[in-house]
Design an enzyme around this catalytic site. Structure first.
Site, PDB file in Angstrom:
ATOM      1  N   SER A 247       0.854  -1.191   0.000  1.00  0.00           N
ATOM      2  CA  SER A 247       0.000   0.000   0.000  1.00  0.00           C
ATOM      3  C   SER A 247       0.883   1.232   0.000  1.00  0.00           C
ATOM      4  O   SER A 247       2.022   1.184   0.489  1.00  0.00           O
ATOM      5  CB  SER A 247      -0.891   0.016   1.248  1.00  0.00           C
ATOM      6  OG  SER A 247      -1.529   1.272   1.415  1.00  0.00           O
TER       7      SER A 247
ATOM      8  N   TYR B   7      -1.825  -1.118  10.195  1.00  0.00           N
ATOM      9  CA  TYR B   7      -1.888  -1.376   8.754  1.00  0.00           C
ATOM     10  C   TYR B   7      -0.664  -0.801   8.047  1.00  0.00           C
ATOM     11  O   TYR B   7      -0.008  -1.487   7.254  1.00  0.00           O
ATOM     12  CB  TYR B   7      -3.164  -0.760   8.195  1.00  0.00           C
ATOM     13  CG  TYR B   7      -3.398  -0.997   6.725  1.00  0.00           C
ATOM     14  CD1 TYR B   7      -3.885  -2.220   6.272  1.00  0.00           C
ATOM     15  CD2 TYR B   7      -3.150   0.003   5.793  1.00  0.00           C
ATOM     16  CE1 TYR B   7      -4.113  -2.439   4.923  1.00  0.00           C
ATOM     17  CE2 TYR B   7      -3.381  -0.213   4.441  1.00  0.00           C
ATOM     18  CZ  TYR B   7      -3.862  -1.438   4.012  1.00  0.00           C
ATOM     19  OH  TYR B   7      -4.087  -1.648   2.682  1.00  0.00           O
TER      20      TYR B   7
END
Length: 258
Positions: free
Chosen positions: A141, A154
């Site tokens: 990401s 995350y």
């Protein structure tokens, strides 16, 4: 001209929806067969009915060692081997650090990072034993580079995926196995619903993002499949940012919404 051959036998984690589903579809449409690994048995079954023998559905968690080993063994028996692994499965339980429950931190890190390790370990073992080389593509990401309010676990996990991919490329290259990582920005997937369904966040996102919209899963699947194809035969140990200019355009301050 280099002929672009896509993998014929692939494992795709997180294959029931979002980016994983789009990758599985593109591989099958290119003539490949896929072992789809995901917790969502119902959605896996739907796709299995649609794609027939090209789609082998296995339900299980990427954080479960026995389930991962079983999925790899099934790929060996049902597909005849593994040419590529796509580590797509992810998860997120957002909360500011001082409010983040330890079990939610553990959940996110387990799915995002431990899952990539386990699947890479056992799929790569199969590739090495077969001595045919292979390709591994990890989905990380842009939050590997950019902090995400409420998403410390995350972002930390995705940053770990990026470095793990480089290390795997270093170690597995001698076996003819390439490892690369794709870094998406905002993608229209079920996991991103908390952002996509918030009008305030999306108004800010669309005002700042260079392309003024989130990506569709197919727009991430295409570069991921490319990195596993013969057209990328000399690419390994690198990261490809596919964010529509998200990183350079700025992103919303989620602290106002979460």
């Amino acid at each position: 001209m280099i002929e672009n051959k896509t993998p014929k036998r692939s494992i795709v984690t997180g294959a029931a929806s979002g980016i994983g589903r789009a990758i599985a579809e593109q591989l099958i449409e290119s003539g490949g067969r896929v072992l789809a690994f995901d917790l969502d048995k119902e959605k896996l079954t739907e796709s299995a009915h649609r794609y027939g023998d090209a789609y082998v559905a296995v339900d299980g968690s990427v954080t479960d060692t026995l389930a991962v080993r079983s999925a790899v063994a099934t790929a060996e028996s049902e597909l005849g081997g593994i040419d590529a692994l796509f580590n797509v499965a992810g998860g997120l339980r957002p909360a500011p650090i001082i409010e983040l429950a330890e079990e939610d931190w553990d959940f996110t890190i387990d799915v995002v990072l431990r899952g990539v390790f386990l699947c890479t370990k056992y799929a790569a073992t199969s590739m090495v034993e077969a001595a045919r080389g292979g390709a591994i593509v990890n989905i990380s990401s842009v939050n590997a580079h950019m902090p995400l309010y409420g998403g410390s676990a995350y972002a930390a996990g995705k940053s770990g995926v990026e470095m793990f991919g480089r290390n795997a490329a270093l170690e597995l290259g001698r076996h003819g196995i390439r490892v690369n990582t794709v870094l998406p920005g905002l993608v229209d997937t079920p996991m991103a619903a908390i952002i996509l369904e918030n009008e305030g966040i999306m108004a800010e996102f669309n005002a700042n993002a260079v392309l003024k919209r989130p990506a569709q899963p197919s727009e991430l699947a295409a570069p991921a499949v490319f990195l596993a194809s013969s057209a990328a035969s000399y690419i390994t140990g690198t990261e490809l940012v596919v964010d529509g200019g998200y990183e350079i355009g700025g992103y919303p301050d989620l602290s106002k919404y979460l």
